[in-house]
Scaffold this active site. Structure first.
Site, short mmCIF file in Angstrom:
data_model
loop_
_atom_site.label_atom_id
_atom_site.label_comp_id
_atom_site.label_asym_id
_atom_site.label_seq_id
_atom_site.Cartn_x
_atom_site.Cartn_y
_atom_site.Cartn_z
N PRO A 20 -24.72 56.70 11.98
CA PRO A 20 -25.31 55.67 11.12
C PRO A 20 -26.25 56.28 10.09
O PRO A 20 -27.10 57.11 10.44
CB PRO A 20 -26.07 54.78 12.11
CG PRO A 20 -26.42 55.71 13.25
CD PRO A 20 -25.30 56.69 13.34
N GLN A 76 -25.80 49.28 15.66
CA GLN A 76 -27.10 49.89 15.94
C GLN A 76 -28.24 48.94 15.58
O GLN A 76 -28.37 48.50 14.44
CB GLN A 76 -27.28 51.21 15.18
CG GLN A 76 -28.53 51.95 15.66
CD GLN A 76 -28.79 53.26 14.95
OE1 GLN A 76 -29.16 53.26 13.78
NE2 GLN A 76 -28.62 54.37 15.65
N CYS A 109 -35.04 57.20 14.09
CA CYS A 109 -35.34 57.12 12.65
C CYS A 109 -36.74 57.67 12.38
O CYS A 109 -37.71 57.22 12.97
CB CYS A 109 -35.25 55.67 12.18
SG CYS A 109 -35.62 55.50 10.41
N LYS A 148 -29.90 56.44 20.46
CA LYS A 148 -29.89 57.66 19.64
C LYS A 148 -31.34 58.06 19.40
O LYS A 148 -32.16 57.24 18.98
CB LYS A 148 -29.17 57.41 18.32
CG LYS A 148 -29.06 58.64 17.43
CD LYS A 148 -28.21 58.36 16.19
CE LYS A 148 -27.98 59.62 15.38
NZ LYS A 148 -29.20 60.09 14.69
N GLY A 210 -26.52 66.82 14.36
CA GLY A 210 -27.39 67.71 13.62
C GLY A 210 -26.68 68.95 13.11
O GLY A 210 -26.15 69.74 13.91
#
Length: 332
Positions: A20, A76, A109, A148, A210
């Protein structure tokens, strides 16, 4: 209540998933990535509080619009209030049913306006609240609940392993780990060792995230960390072909060549048309960044990006793409 999906076979079959990205992974782009081989897609993060107070908002409806061929899709949510998160997750599952593969909770985030409200990566500093959210949501919905998150808030607060174990105990059916801290944002290198450590520490499936920018990166992450699936986010910007390339390399040991210049321009034009059809004429402004990614490192890209950034309409953007294509064709 329908039986919960077992996410082990789901994620291993998915293999490479589109992560996302706010302002990037709108339905038209997700559809393109799905067609190119992404085994699973995630919506952009959706505010549980926003859904609670204004469920009919146009922005919320757009975020929760799915491309016909991408379902079931991971939805999400983000927020910091367990009861509200559970309430909104239950309403989403009731509304969209089998279109939802699972509910994912954003706990990674790093953006200031999110963490200042105790949401996103701020939850990594409040393990009890994070676990309470997972427990509340997983109790409220008949679909799997995942989360996440990152390596930690900072290097001195790198608690991904303990955090993962707490979420698993609270009912998380799978976990996605980004190998950077909140303080890093997207700078430096992602720590794949911490992803491997999380995989070793929990019994649920783990998705690694990542620094996956090539098919070789995806294969290496699988080999080094043992994750069940690889999440590709920034690596897909302007390069949705990465999914088919990664699948070919991982599944068949085959190296697939990247797209040619004209193919890149053609997909940018297709993407632009789809985005405007999805979100209206003004959406052409959101396409500018995508066009810049599609033509990255191509001849004359810097000058072309400048022209695109000054385009005043969708028609003008499409005309620029057509002119650039004609020029590139003469060079090829």
């Amino acid at each position: 209540m329908r039986p919960r999906r077992d996410l082990v076979p789901v994620l291993r079959e998915a293999l490479v998933v589109l992560g996302p990205m706010a302002g990037v992974t709108e339905a038209p782009f997700r559809a393109i990535c799905k067609r190119m081989g992404a085994g699973l897609t995630y919506t952009e993060m959706v505010s549980a509080k926003g859904l609670h107070y204004n469920p009919q908002a146009a922005a919320a409806r757009a975020l929760l619009s799915f491309a016909p061929d991408e379902t079931p899709v991971a939805v999400q949510l983000f927020g910091s209030e367990p009861e509200m998160m559970a309430e909104q997750a239950a309403r989403l599952v009731e509304r969209y049913g089998e279109a939802i593969a699972f509910i994912d909770i954003n706990m990674g985030c790093p953006v200031g306006k999110v963490v200042r409200k105790g949401e996103g990566c701020a939850l990594m500093r409040d393990v009890h609240r994070a676990a309470a959210i997972v427990k509340a949501v997983s109790t409220a919905v008949p679909v799997p609940v995942t989360a996440k998150f990152r390596k930690g808030w900072s290097e001195s607060e790198a608690n991904a392993v303990e955090f993962a174990q707490a979420l698993e105990e609270a009912g998380a059916a799978a976990l996605a780990v980004h190998g950077r801290t909140r303080e890093q944002f997207y700078s430096g290198r992602a720590d794949w060792d911490v992803i491997a450590a999380v995989k070793q520490a929990v019994g649920v499936p783990v998705i690694g995230s990542g620094d996956v920018f090539t098919a070789d990166d995806a294969l290496e992450m699988l080999d080094r960390t043992g994750v069940d699936a690889v999440m590709i986010a920034r690596g897909a910007q302007g390069n949705p072909w990465i999914f088919s390339q990664a699948r070919a390399l991982i599944e068949r040991g085959e190296r697939v060549c990247g797209p040619g210049w004209l193919e890149r321009i053609d997909l940018a034009a297709e993407h632009a048309e789809a985005l405007v059809a999805f979100a209206g004429e003004r959406a052409f402004t959101r396409m500018r960044k995508h066009v810049a990614w599609y033509v990255r490192e191509m001849p004359g890209a810097a000058r072309f990006r400048e022209l695109v950034n000054h385009a005043r309409s969708h028609a003008e953007l499409m005309a620029l793409l057509a002119e650039y294509r004609e020029w590139i064709a003469r060079l090829a």
